[in-house]
Motif scaffolding. Structure first.
Motif, PDB file in Angstrom:
ATOM      1  N   ARG A  88       9.939  43.371  28.842  1.00 25.97           N
ATOM      2  CA  ARG A  88       9.106  43.461  29.834  1.00 25.97           C
ATOM      3  C   ARG A  88       7.922  44.659  29.895  1.00 25.97           C
ATOM      4  O   ARG A  88       7.370  44.557  28.787  1.00 25.97           O
ATOM      5  CB  ARG A  88       9.474  42.952  31.048  1.00 25.97           C
ATOM      6  CG  ARG A  88      10.217  41.490  31.147  1.00 25.97           C
ATOM      7  CD  ARG A  88      10.759  41.323  32.539  1.00 25.97           C
ATOM      8  NE  ARG A  88       9.995  41.182  33.822  1.00 25.97           N
ATOM      9  CZ  ARG A  88       9.179  40.041  34.055  1.00 25.97           C
ATOM     10  NH1 ARG A  88       9.488  39.113  33.394  1.00 25.97           N
ATOM     11  NH2 ARG A  88       8.472  40.091  35.101  1.00 25.97           N
ATOM     12  N   HIS A  89       8.150  45.259  30.928  1.00 27.62           N
ATOM     13  CA  HIS A  89       7.366  46.662  30.884  1.00 27.62           C
ATOM     14  C   HIS A  89       7.954  47.999  30.785  1.00 27.62           C
ATOM     15  O   HIS A  89       7.388  48.980  30.936  1.00 27.62           O
ATOM     16  CB  HIS A  89       6.650  46.568  32.300  1.00 27.62           C
ATOM     17  CG  HIS A  89       5.825  45.318  32.640  1.00 27.62           C
ATOM     18  ND1 HIS A  89       4.639  45.009  31.795  1.00 27.62           N
ATOM     19  CD2 HIS A  89       6.235  44.329  33.704  1.00 27.62           C
ATOM     20  CE1 HIS A  89       4.501  43.816  32.577  1.00 27.62           C
ATOM     21  NE2 HIS A  89       5.164  43.448  33.408  1.00 27.62           N
ATOM     22  N   GLU A 106      13.679  37.355  29.979  1.00 28.71           N
ATOM     23  CA  GLU A 106      12.536  37.772  30.745  1.00 28.71           C
ATOM     24  C   GLU A 106      12.269  36.553  31.937  1.00 28.71           C
ATOM     25  O   GLU A 106      11.811  36.888  32.960  1.00 28.71           O
ATOM     26  CB  GLU A 106      11.237  37.703  29.964  1.00 28.71           C
ATOM     27  CG  GLU A 106      11.530  39.211  29.016  1.00 28.71           C
ATOM     28  CD  GLU A 106      10.313  39.766  28.410  1.00 28.71           C
ATOM     29  OE1 GLU A 106       9.329  39.241  28.683  1.00 28.71           O
ATOM     30  OE2 GLU A 106      10.301  40.489  27.392  1.00 28.71           O
ATOM     31  N   ASP A 110      11.637  36.654  35.969  1.00 28.74           N
ATOM     32  CA  ASP A 110      10.922  36.080  36.904  1.00 28.74           C
ATOM     33  C   ASP A 110      11.335  35.309  37.935  1.00 28.74           C
ATOM     34  O   ASP A 110      10.894  35.324  38.947  1.00 28.74           O
ATOM     35  CB  ASP A 110       9.978  35.018  35.903  1.00 28.74           C
ATOM     36  CG  ASP A 110       8.919  35.901  34.877  1.00 28.74           C
ATOM     37  OD1 ASP A 110       8.512  36.949  35.192  1.00 28.74           O
ATOM     38  OD2 ASP A 110       8.815  35.476  34.155  1.00 28.74           O
ATOM     39  N   LEU A 113      12.715  37.807  40.547  1.00 29.00           N
ATOM     40  CA  LEU A 113      11.625  38.531  41.473  1.00 29.00           C
ATOM     41  C   LEU A 113      11.130  37.568  42.307  1.00 29.00           C
ATOM     42  O   LEU A 113      10.393  37.972  43.550  1.00 29.00           O
ATOM     43  CB  LEU A 113      10.530  38.770  40.294  1.00 29.00           C
ATOM     44  CG  LEU A 113      10.605  40.050  39.428  1.00 29.00           C
ATOM     45  CD1 LEU A 113       9.652  40.336  38.596  1.00 29.00           C
ATOM     46  CD2 LEU A 113      11.022  41.253  40.340  1.00 29.00           C
ATOM     47  N   ASP A 117      10.656  38.500  46.424  1.00 31.54           N
ATOM     48  CA  ASP A 117       9.107  38.316  46.899  1.00 31.54           C
ATOM     49  C   ASP A 117       9.443  37.482  48.369  1.00 31.54           C
ATOM     50  O   ASP A 117       8.792  37.628  49.284  1.00 31.54           O
ATOM     51  CB  ASP A 117       8.309  37.713  45.959  1.00 31.54           C
ATOM     52  CG  ASP A 117       7.887  38.547  45.097  1.00 31.54           C
ATOM     53  OD1 ASP A 117       8.216  39.748  45.256  1.00 31.54           O
ATOM     54  OD2 ASP A 117       7.372  38.351  43.943  1.00 31.54           O
ATOM     55  N   SER A 199      14.390  46.148  35.161  1.00 32.71           N
ATOM     56  CA  SER A 199      13.143  45.608  35.458  1.00 32.71           C
ATOM     57  C   SER A 199      12.754  45.272  36.765  1.00 32.71           C
ATOM     58  O   SER A 199      11.449  45.429  37.292  1.00 32.71           O
ATOM     59  CB  SER A 199      12.925  44.227  34.544  1.00 32.71           C
ATOM     60  OG  SER A 199      13.112  44.729  33.301  1.00 32.71           O
ATOM     61  N   ILE A 200      13.662  44.563  37.576  1.00 31.43           N
ATOM     62  CA  ILE A 200      13.554  44.485  38.918  1.00 31.43           C
ATOM     63  C   ILE A 200      12.923  45.657  39.704  1.00 31.43           C
ATOM     64  O   ILE A 200      12.206  45.705  40.569  1.00 31.43           O
ATOM     65  CB  ILE A 200      14.650  43.698  39.419  1.00 31.43           C
ATOM     66  CG1 ILE A 200      15.138  42.318  38.764  1.00 31.43           C
ATOM     67  CG2 ILE A 200      14.674  43.453  41.056  1.00 31.43           C
ATOM     68  CD1 ILE A 200      16.352  41.685  39.284  1.00 31.43           C
ATOM     69  N   SER A 202      11.637  48.231  38.738  1.00 28.80           N
ATOM     70  CA  SER A 202      10.538  49.008  38.213  1.00 28.80           C
ATOM     71  C   SER A 202       9.388  48.245  38.726  1.00 28.80           C
ATOM     72  O   SER A 202       8.125  48.778  39.007  1.00 28.80           O
ATOM     73  CB  SER A 202      10.462  49.237  36.913  1.00 28.80           C
ATOM     74  OG  SER A 202      10.480  47.929  36.325  1.00 28.80           O
ATOM     75  N   GLU A 203       9.667  46.856  38.723  1.00 25.60           N
ATOM     76  CA  GLU A 203       8.442  46.132  39.061  1.00 25.60           C
ATOM     77  C   GLU A 203       8.392  45.470  40.392  1.00 25.60           C
ATOM     78  O   GLU A 203       7.091  45.299  40.848  1.00 25.60           O
ATOM     79  CB  GLU A 203       8.354  44.675  38.161  1.00 25.60           C
ATOM     80  CG  GLU A 203       8.439  44.706  37.091  1.00 25.60           C
ATOM     81  CD  GLU A 203       8.518  43.504  35.912  1.00 25.60           C
ATOM     82  OE1 GLU A 203       8.151  42.504  36.429  1.00 25.60           O
ATOM     83  OE2 GLU A 203       9.221  43.577  35.133  1.00 25.60           O
ATOM     84  N   ARG A 204       9.401  46.035  41.200  1.00 30.31           N
ATOM     85  CA  ARG A 204       9.311  45.854  42.809  1.00 30.31           C
ATOM     86  C   ARG A 204       9.757  47.043  43.328  1.00 30.31           C
ATOM     87  O   ARG A 204      10.933  47.322  43.880  1.00 30.31           O
ATOM     88  CB  ARG A 204      10.059  44.574  43.210  1.00 30.31           C
ATOM     89  CG  ARG A 204       9.602  43.155  42.813  1.00 30.31           C
ATOM     90  CD  ARG A 204       8.103  43.146  43.370  1.00 30.31           C
ATOM     91  NE  ARG A 204       7.774  41.478  42.905  1.00 30.31           N
ATOM     92  CZ  ARG A 204       7.074  41.234  41.811  1.00 30.31           C
ATOM     93  NH1 ARG A 204       6.816  42.147  40.976  1.00 30.31           N
ATOM     94  NH2 ARG A 204       6.738  39.968  41.801  1.00 30.31           N
TER      95      ARG A 204
END
Length: 356
Positions: A88-89, A106, A110, A113, A117, A199-200, A202-204
């Motif tokens: 991912r990122h 990945e 998703d 996430l 959210d 990933s979770i 870092s992205e949230r």
């Protein structure tokens, strides 16, 4: 492959030679492998590799490339040869003995996430066990920020819940307690490299993740990846079977329970590519007769771990994920259970939401 006489091993020459050599060795993507190995050895990006075709390799680079190509030629996964992988990122360190992240995972991130959210903006802190601040008494605000500790619950007199330790596997040594503040909480079972948890987080930003693994090597690697990404404030990593090492006061407060457990049926494992079964840990692959042994235990844990309305996300085998959805519906207490496809349109991810 040596720098002798009038021969000069430029980037283009070594790229072409490596592609041909690995192709003859059965590499399905020899050019990609050659690019990746060259990039790792020279420190150049893959774009820079193509912008520096005439650049000669130094003797040290040539020697490193020689050893890397030999390892890849024997079938060792690229991620183990180079020691890292983009996901991912983020970029993760990889090492033999810990499962390599897959692109289909990945999709699992998703789904998780979505659960983050959909969760309340902030869960209240769980007070207690906060360390004394350096240089003075704790204030009310200090206690509020130090909400809970992730670590070996038994070391604080909290016994693991019945059923969490299976086959004699209990909570192992944990890292020093990690303090995380109030916010959406995620529990990952079987973190491996930490790709999902990190990933979770870092992205949230603001999400707090507790990641567990039965393998001491995986726990150590996930911690190194976490620290390299600067996410120690958001992710706690502990060693133990399922949630046996998680502070039991957190049970019932997680908005998301996510896992990529061992899910390959035992009879299928020997048919996997040699690159997989010859190098990656069997503990992370073999899911028992139908591939759902570990999933069943996670499903048994989920009602205690999740808050009302919380989400369970599991990556599973294309031939057993439908059966897993049937098990969820049969358990009861779930508002929904659906199967989602991976990037190749195969059924892969189970997503279930608790009644709220």
């Amino acid at each position: 492959m040596s720098q002798t006489g009038q021969e000069t091993w430029t980037i283009k020459r070594i790229l072409d030679w490596t592609r041909g050599y690995l192709g003859r060795k059965g590499d399905e993507h020899p050019r990609l492998s050659a690019e990746w190995l060259l990039s790792d050895v020279t420190g150049l990006s893959r774009v820079q590799v193509y912008m520096n075709f005439d650049k000669p390799l130094t003797p040290a680079e040539l020697d490193a490339m020689h050893h890397a190509v030999e390892r890849r030629g024997r079938g060792e996964p690229l991620q183990y040869v180079t020691g890292e992988m983009p996901f991912r990122h983020i970029v993760l360190h990889c090492e033999r003995g810990v499962l390599i992240p897959r692109p289909e995972t990945e999709v699992l991130v998703d789904a998780a996430l979505e659960g983050v959210d959909a969760a309340p903006l902030a869960f209240p802190a769980i007070l207690g066990d906060a360390p004394e601040p350096v240089g003075g008494e704790a204030s009310a605000s200090d206690v509020g920020d130090a909400s809970f500790q992730v670590g070996d619950a038994s070391s604080r007199g909290v016994e693991p819940a019945e059923g969490d330790a299976a086959r004699g596997q209990g909570a192992g040594p944990a890292e020093p307690p990690v303090l995380v503040g109030p916010g959406c909480r995620v529990l990952e079972i079987g973190t491996g490299t930490g790709c999902v948890a990190l990933s979770i987080a870092s992205e949230r930003p603001g999400t707090r993740v507790v990641a567990t693994d039965l393998s001491p090597q995986a726990v150590a690697l996930a911690m190194r990846n976490r620290d390299a990404l600067g996410l120690a404030h958001a992710v706690g990593v502990v060693e133990g079977d399922l949630a046996s090492a998680v502070d039991q006061r957190l049970m019932g407060t997680f908005s998301v329970l996510v896992s990529n457990p061992p899910y390959i049926p035992s009879a299928v494992v020997p048919t996997l590519p040699q690159e997989v079964i010859g190098y990656e840990p069997g503990l992370a692959l073999d899911g028992g007769e139908d591939g759902l042994d570990v999933f069943r235990r996670i499903l048994g844990l989920a009602p205690r771990a999740l808050a009302p309305g919380g989400m369970l996300c599991c990556e599973l085998f294309e031939d057993n994920v439908g059966a897993a959805a049937v098990l969820v519906r049969a358990q009861g207490g779930w508002a929904s259970a659906e199967v989602r496809e991976d990037l190749t349109h195969r059924p892969r991810v189970l997503v279930a939401v608790r009644e709220g």
